[in-house]
Design a protein around this motif. Structure first.
Motif, PDB file in Angstrom:
ATOM      1  N   UNK A 100      13.204   2.742 -10.277  1.00 51.00           N
ATOM      2  CA  UNK A 100      13.576   2.178  -8.961  1.00 51.00           C
ATOM      3  C   UNK A 100      13.679   3.237  -7.884  1.00 51.00           C
ATOM      4  N   UNK A 101      12.527   3.673  -7.379  1.00 50.20           N
ATOM      5  CA  UNK A 101      12.560   4.789  -6.429  1.00 50.20           C
ATOM      6  C   UNK A 101      12.056   4.422  -5.044  1.00 50.20           C
ATOM      7  N   UNK A 102      11.362   3.290  -4.900  1.00 48.49           N
ATOM      8  CA  UNK A 102      10.789   2.955  -3.604  1.00 48.49           C
ATOM      9  C   UNK A 102      11.076   1.513  -3.232  1.00 48.49           C
ATOM     10  N   UNK A 103      10.931   1.219  -1.924  1.00 46.34           N
ATOM     11  CA  UNK A 103      11.031  -0.160  -1.468  1.00 46.34           C
ATOM     12  C   UNK A 103      12.370  -0.805  -1.770  1.00 46.34           C
ATOM     13  N   UNK A 104      12.330  -2.119  -1.963  1.00 45.38           N
ATOM     14  CA  UNK A 104      13.556  -2.869  -2.212  1.00 45.38           C
ATOM     15  C   UNK A 104      14.213  -2.483  -3.531  1.00 45.38           C
ATOM     16  N   UNK A 105      13.425  -2.072  -4.525  1.00 43.56           N
ATOM     17  CA  UNK A 105      14.024  -1.708  -5.812  1.00 43.56           C
ATOM     18  C   UNK A 105      14.936  -0.501  -5.658  1.00 43.56           C
TER      19      UNK A 105
ATOM     20  N   UNK B 135       5.605  -8.618  -7.584  1.00 47.40           N
ATOM     21  CA  UNK B 135       6.623  -8.858  -6.563  1.00 47.40           C
ATOM     22  C   UNK B 135       8.013  -8.877  -7.181  1.00 47.40           C
ATOM     23  N   UNK B 136       8.106  -9.429  -8.405  1.00 48.08           N
ATOM     24  CA  UNK B 136       9.406  -9.534  -9.072  1.00 48.08           C
ATOM     25  C   UNK B 136      10.004  -8.168  -9.358  1.00 48.08           C
ATOM     26  N   UNK B 137       9.168  -7.142  -9.479  1.00 42.94           N
ATOM     27  CA  UNK B 137       9.681  -5.804  -9.752  1.00 42.94           C
ATOM     28  C   UNK B 137      10.253  -5.136  -8.510  1.00 42.94           C
ATOM     29  N   UNK B 138      10.076  -5.774  -7.363  1.00 39.48           N
ATOM     30  CA  UNK B 138      10.539  -5.165  -6.117  1.00 39.48           C
ATOM     31  C   UNK B 138      11.501  -6.085  -5.368  1.00 39.48           C
ATOM     32  N   UNK B 139      11.125  -7.352  -5.230  1.00 38.37           N
ATOM     33  CA  UNK B 139      11.918  -8.310  -4.446  1.00 38.37           C
ATOM     34  C   UNK B 139      12.853  -9.101  -5.360  1.00 38.37           C
ATOM     35  N   UNK B 140      13.843  -8.422  -5.930  1.00 42.37           N
ATOM     36  CA  UNK B 140      14.697  -9.031  -6.947  1.00 42.37           C
ATOM     37  C   UNK B 140      15.342 -10.334  -6.497  1.00 42.37           C
TER      38      UNK B 140
ATOM     39  N   UNK C  52      15.578 -16.100  -6.984  1.00 43.72           N
ATOM     40  CA  UNK C  52      15.861 -17.401  -6.364  1.00 43.72           C
ATOM     41  C   UNK C  52      14.695 -18.365  -6.571  1.00 43.72           C
ATOM     42  N   UNK C  53      13.465 -17.865  -6.400  1.00 41.56           N
ATOM     43  CA  UNK C  53      12.274 -18.711  -6.586  1.00 41.56           C
ATOM     44  C   UNK C  53      12.160 -19.200  -8.026  1.00 41.56           C
ATOM     45  N   UNK C  54      12.431 -18.305  -8.970  1.00 44.33           N
ATOM     46  CA  UNK C  54      12.337 -18.678 -10.382  1.00 44.33           C
ATOM     47  C   UNK C  54      13.401 -19.711 -10.736  1.00 44.33           C
TER      48      UNK C  54
ATOM     49  N   UNK D 115       1.124  -6.627  -0.888  1.00 43.10           N
ATOM     50  CA  UNK D 115       1.869  -7.607  -1.675  1.00 43.10           C
ATOM     51  C   UNK D 115       3.260  -7.095  -2.034  1.00 43.10           C
ATOM     52  N   UNK D 116       3.775  -6.209  -1.219  1.00 42.32           N
ATOM     53  CA  UNK D 116       5.123  -5.660  -1.403  1.00 42.32           C
ATOM     54  C   UNK D 116       5.243  -4.794  -2.653  1.00 42.32           C
ATOM     55  N   UNK D 117       4.117  -4.425  -3.279  1.00 40.13           N
ATOM     56  CA  UNK D 117       4.176  -3.500  -4.399  1.00 40.13           C
ATOM     57  C   UNK D 117       4.054  -2.106  -3.809  1.00 40.13           C
TER      58      UNK D 117
END
Length: 330
Positions: free
Chosen positions: A19-24, A106-111, A116-118, A319-321
């Motif tokens: 978890x080093x970048x973006x939302x993660x 996306x799931x690996x970044x936008x937790x 919520x979607x799942x 794609x937010x990756x």
């Protein structure tokens, strides 16, 4: 056996992502903050409260961001694979599409948003059974992770409609009018709430016009394929498939207007997640020969794998990756 092997494969990739970048990276810091915060002060943190409680519970199981990544991934992977196992008529294809349609990445970044979607996938049963209270409860649980998913509630009122030109127009025309107005409203909102400026045309989260156009085209092609195949199918369109088709239709409208307003792409993803079930079930029900079954399955697998490879190799931010070294972790 397929469920277990798929779970292990997805978990190896996502559970050990750094978890080093973006939302993660943001959620890694948030997890450490939540783990050190007492219950009295927990809800002072400015983020959806259900997600804070979720993180607090996780902090009793693990105490590091990497541990958090592992358990969050495990929960998401299990919930998705379980839903596929219950509803997909071509389970292996659903699992492939979950990855190649970018939802997995996306799931690996936008937790928060993907969780919520799942969760909302499990509300579809109550849309079909017309049990609004149970549906609303699941929506509220999902919204406690990411409030924007409350928009999913419109599907409860659209899903019962028969799929025909008249009803498509009834849904599409007001939606198109509202979306056209939203583009102007959003520019106005940015002037007073700078936090949303990142999703504007000049914002850091704007994927680029080309990327958004490609998403809109892809969404439209999937919708047309599923609509045509199901309406021509001898088995007819059952309630689950009808819900899925309406969901893809709404997703296509959001994808179209996301070309101008980036933030709408999330709603396109919200309503399109069901495609990992709708596409395989469409192929399974529309097949006339084993050859047609394998032909359409191969086309979707081949095209989406090519797309995924290109995106992850050259433009992961589309794609937010955002972890550009992600391929090295796979």
């Amino acid at each position: 056996m397929l469920f277990l092997l798929s779970f292990i494969g997805l978990q190896i990739i996502s559970g050990f992502k750094i978890p080093i970048e973006g939302d993660s990276g943001y959620y890694a810091d948030l997890f450490l903050e939540v783990s050190k915060t007492n219950l009295r002060e927990l809800f002072d943190i400015d983020i959806e409260k259900g997600f804070l409680v979720f993180f607090k519970i996780l902090s009793f199981i693990c105490d590091t961001p990497q541990g958090m990544i592992f358990w969050v991934s495990a929960i998401m992977n299990f919930l998705v694979l379980n839903y596929i196992n219950k509803h997909s008529e071509i389970k292996w294809l659903s699992q492939v599409l979950y990855v190649t349609q970018m939802y997995f990445f996306n799931a690996m970044n936008l937790f928060r948003f993907v969780l919520a979607c799942i969760i909302l996938l499990y509300s579809n049963e109550y849309i079909i059974k017309r049990q609004f209270l149970r549906f609303a409860v699941i929506c509220l649980i999902a919204a406690s992770f990411h409030v924007s998913v409350l928009l999913y509630m419109i599907l409860y009122f659209v899903a019962p409609l028969k799929i025909n030109i008249r009803n498509i127009a009834i849904v599409a025309i007001p939606a198109l009018v509202l979306m056209s107005s939203f583009t102007n409203v959003f520019d106005f909102v940015i002037q007073f709430h700078d936090r949303f400026s990142a999703y504007g045309v000049d914002g850091e989260f704007y994927q680029s016009a080309i990327a958004n156009v490609l998403i809109a085209i892809e969404s439209g092609l999937i919708l047309v394929f599923c609509l045509v195949k199901n309406l021509r199918s001898k088995t007819g369109v059952d309630e689950f498939m009808k819900l899925g088709l309406w969901s893809l239709f709404i997703s296509s409208i959001f994808a179209l207007f996301a070309v101008r307003v980036m933030i709408l792409i999330r709603f396109a993803s919200l309503f399109s997640l069901i495609s990992i079930i709708v596409i395989p079930n469409t192929i399974a029900r529309a097949k006339t020969t084993p050859r047609s079954y394998w032909t359409w399955s191969f086309i979707f697998v081949f095209v989406t794998i090519i797309k995924t490879t290109i995106v992850l190799s050259y433009r992961p931010e589309w794609y937010f990756v955002v972890d550009k070294n992600l391929l090295h972790h796979i």
